[in-house]
Design an enzyme around this catalytic site. Structure first.
Site, PDB file in Angstrom:
ATOM      1  N   LEU A  12       0.838  -1.208   0.000  1.00 61.57           N
ATOM      2  CA  LEU A  12       0.000   0.000   0.000  1.00 61.57           C
ATOM      3  C   LEU A  12       0.875   1.261   0.000  1.00 61.57           C
ATOM      4  O   LEU A  12       0.611   2.218  -0.733  1.00 61.57           O
ATOM      5  CB  LEU A  12      -0.931  -0.002   1.219  1.00 61.57           C
ATOM      6  CG  LEU A  12      -1.831   1.228   1.359  1.00 61.57           C
ATOM      7  CD1 LEU A  12      -2.713   1.414   0.123  1.00 61.57           C
ATOM      8  CD2 LEU A  12      -2.702   1.136   2.612  1.00 61.57           C
ATOM      9  N   ILE A  35       8.342   2.246  14.387  1.00 65.86           N
ATOM     10  CA  ILE A  35       7.141   2.728  15.092  1.00 65.86           C
ATOM     11  C   ILE A  35       6.996   2.126  16.490  1.00 65.86           C
ATOM     12  O   ILE A  35       6.224   2.632  17.305  1.00 65.86           O
ATOM     13  CB  ILE A  35       5.852   2.480  14.264  1.00 65.86           C
ATOM     14  CG1 ILE A  35       5.591   0.977  14.067  1.00 65.86           C
ATOM     15  CG2 ILE A  35       5.904   3.233  12.944  1.00 65.86           C
ATOM     16  CD1 ILE A  35       4.176   0.673  13.620  1.00 65.86           C
ATOM     17  N   TYR A  59       2.080  -5.489  11.310  1.00 61.87           N
ATOM     18  CA  TYR A  59       2.448  -6.915  11.315  1.00 61.87           C
ATOM     19  C   TYR A  59       1.375  -7.596  10.479  1.00 61.87           C
ATOM     20  O   TYR A  59       0.252  -7.770  10.932  1.00 61.87           O
ATOM     21  CB  TYR A  59       2.443  -7.427  12.753  1.00 61.87           C
ATOM     22  CG  TYR A  59       3.083  -8.778  12.961  1.00 61.87           C
ATOM     23  CD1 TYR A  59       4.250  -8.880  13.712  1.00 61.87           C
ATOM     24  CD2 TYR A  59       2.526  -9.952  12.445  1.00 61.87           C
ATOM     25  CE1 TYR A  59       4.854 -10.126  13.940  1.00 61.87           C
ATOM     26  CE2 TYR A  59       3.125 -11.194  12.658  1.00 61.87           C
ATOM     27  CZ  TYR A  59       4.284 -11.265  13.408  1.00 61.87           C
ATOM     28  OH  TYR A  59       4.871 -12.478  13.633  1.00 61.87           O
ATOM     29  N   ASP A 100     -10.793  -6.334   7.419  1.00 58.44           N
ATOM     30  CA  ASP A 100     -12.047  -7.105   7.578  1.00 58.44           C
ATOM     31  C   ASP A 100     -11.903  -8.175   8.658  1.00 58.44           C
ATOM     32  O   ASP A 100     -12.905  -8.699   9.138  1.00 58.44           O
ATOM     33  CB  ASP A 100     -12.432  -7.762   6.240  1.00 58.44           C
ATOM     34  CG  ASP A 100     -11.336  -8.643   5.667  1.00 58.44           C
ATOM     35  OD1 ASP A 100     -10.148  -8.281   5.804  1.00 58.44           O
ATOM     36  OD2 ASP A 100     -11.650  -9.703   5.090  1.00 58.44           O
ATOM     37  N   TYR A 123      -3.956 -11.580  14.617  1.00 60.72           N
ATOM     38  CA  TYR A 123      -3.850 -10.419  13.714  1.00 60.72           C
ATOM     39  C   TYR A 123      -5.100  -9.537  13.838  1.00 60.72           C
ATOM     40  O   TYR A 123      -5.000  -8.325  14.017  1.00 60.72           O
ATOM     41  CB  TYR A 123      -3.665 -10.921  12.278  1.00 60.72           C
ATOM     42  CG  TYR A 123      -3.755  -9.839  11.228  1.00 60.72           C
ATOM     43  CD1 TYR A 123      -2.736  -8.908  11.048  1.00 60.72           C
ATOM     44  CD2 TYR A 123      -4.879  -9.738  10.396  1.00 60.72           C
ATOM     45  CE1 TYR A 123      -2.818  -7.913  10.081  1.00 60.72           C
ATOM     46  CE2 TYR A 123      -4.967  -8.756   9.423  1.00 60.72           C
ATOM     47  CZ  TYR A 123      -3.942  -7.845   9.271  1.00 60.72           C
ATOM     48  OH  TYR A 123      -4.028  -6.861   8.315  1.00 60.72           O
ATOM     49  N   LYS A 127      -5.195  -5.712  15.261  1.00 62.97           N
ATOM     50  CA  LYS A 127      -5.597  -4.601  14.386  1.00 62.97           C
ATOM     51  C   LYS A 127      -6.770  -3.853  15.015  1.00 62.97           C
ATOM     52  O   LYS A 127      -6.849  -2.627  14.931  1.00 62.97           O
ATOM     53  CB  LYS A 127      -5.962  -5.105  12.985  1.00 62.97           C
ATOM     54  CG  LYS A 127      -4.797  -5.603  12.156  1.00 62.97           C
ATOM     55  CD  LYS A 127      -3.756  -4.530  11.851  1.00 62.97           C
ATOM     56  CE  LYS A 127      -4.258  -3.464  10.896  1.00 62.97           C
ATOM     57  NZ  LYS A 127      -3.192  -2.497  10.536  1.00 62.97           N
TER      58      LYS A 127
END
Ligand SMILES: NC(=O)c1ccc[n+]([C@@H]2O[C@H](COP(=O)([O-])OP(=O)(O)OC[C@H]3O[C@@H](n4cnc5c(N)ncnc54)[C@H](OP(=O)(O)O)[C@@H]3O)[C@@H](O)[C@H]2O)c1
Length: 277
Positions: A12, A35, A59, A100, A123, A127
């Site tokens: 991205l 970060i 990640y 999603d 994950y 997120k």
């Protein structure tokens, strides 16, 4: 606008670099801006004084996260907390790219932005916790959930085309449904949001839906390759992380605010396959 991009070497991030020529983009990777290191983030922001941040670093190894929960948490939650806190101090707005996988995929219709989340994987959990950090710390945020992303990097389209060079029969899961999304379309949306004051949570995927099997068939048809694609079930294809079975997202908040410019997934894929090297 002076915009810091984290994870600029990811798929991205690379597309953001391509489309962001109207802005002063500062592209960072983990060497320039780690970060997870709060002091590094603070001093970098003090020096650069960004007006906005597009936070792509994450990640993203979904299966790897199952056996490295601390690593995923450090990057997706603590890293995001550091970026949000630095944005607050700098007076910068922030785009956080989410997924999603915050949903369990048990619903048969498309999910809108404010429906109950229920992540099923490390994950997905991390997120979503990252989203919560952003909401708690910074008012001027855009949380943009996307799915099945492909662009300049490792992704399903490239994997399928590479595998097809070795095998003329491929087994692909047919009972997980979602929406393949091009980084090109997602980047349009991100820049459009950034130039608005429409802060909040958004779903941004291409239009339509398919299974991974249907996605693979379309890839080979568009690439003009004859491959025998065999549909299989999730149960036949055991992976460490549980995937949502039906994680179609409805871009409801885009339609309510800045408009929804996303193309159909087939149209966006055609453009990608035509340009792939
Ligand atoms: N890929 C998908 O299918 C998908 C679907 C839904 C949502 N998303 C979300 O979309 C966003 C972009 O995904 P993507 O596919 O472009 O990811 P990607 O290609 O895996 O890139 C992630 C980037 O994170 C950077 N990174 C790792 N550790 C870091 C650290 N400590 N400090 C700074 N940067 C670090 C890496 O940069 P270095 O190489 O410099 O380490 C890498 O370039 C992510 O937030 C992801 O969760 C992706």
């Amino acid at each position: 606008m002076r915009i810091v991009v984290t994870g600029a070497s990811g798929q991205l991030g690379k597309e953001i670099a391509k489309q962001g020529s109207n802005h002063e983009l500062i592209l960072t990777n983990s060497d320039i801006l780690d970060i997870t290191d709060e002091r590094n983030v603070k001093s970098y922001f003090n020096e650069i004084k960004p007006q906005a941040v597009i936070h792509c670093a994450a990640y993203t190894n979904v299966d790897g996260a199952e056996s490295d929960a601390d690593g995923a948490f450090r990057l997706n939650v603590v890293g995001t907390q550091n970026i949000a806190a630095a944005c607050l101090e700098a007076g910068a707005r922030m785009v956080y790219v989410s997924t999603d996988y915050v949903f369990d995929g048990e619903k048969q219709e498309a999910y809108r932005e404010f429906e109950q989340v229920n992540p099923q994987s490390v994950y997905g959990h991390t997120k979503f916790q990252g989203e919560q950090m952003v909401r708690q710390i910074l008012g001027r945020h855009y949380i943009v959930r996307t799915a099945w992303l492909y662009g300049d990097g490792n992704n399903f389209v490239r994997t399928m085309l590479t595998l097809a060079k070795k095998d003329d029969t491929l087994r692909v899961v047919d009972d997980q449904v979602g929406t393949p999304t091009s980084t090109v379309d997602l980047t349009w949306v991100i820049f459009k949001l950034l130039s608005s004051d429409a802060y909040g949570t958004y779903h941004a995927t291409c239009q339509g839906q398919c299974s991974w099997y249907e996605f693979a068939c379309e890839i080979f048809q568009q690439a003009g390759k004859k491959v025998n694609v065999v549909p299989v079930t999730t149960a036949e294809f055991i992976r460490p992380a549980k995937r949502p079975a039906h994680s179609v997202l409805d871009n409801y908040m885009l339609r309510m605010t800045i408009g929804d410019p996303m193309r159909t997934w087939q149209e966006a894929l055609r453009d990608y396959v035509a340009r792939i090297d």
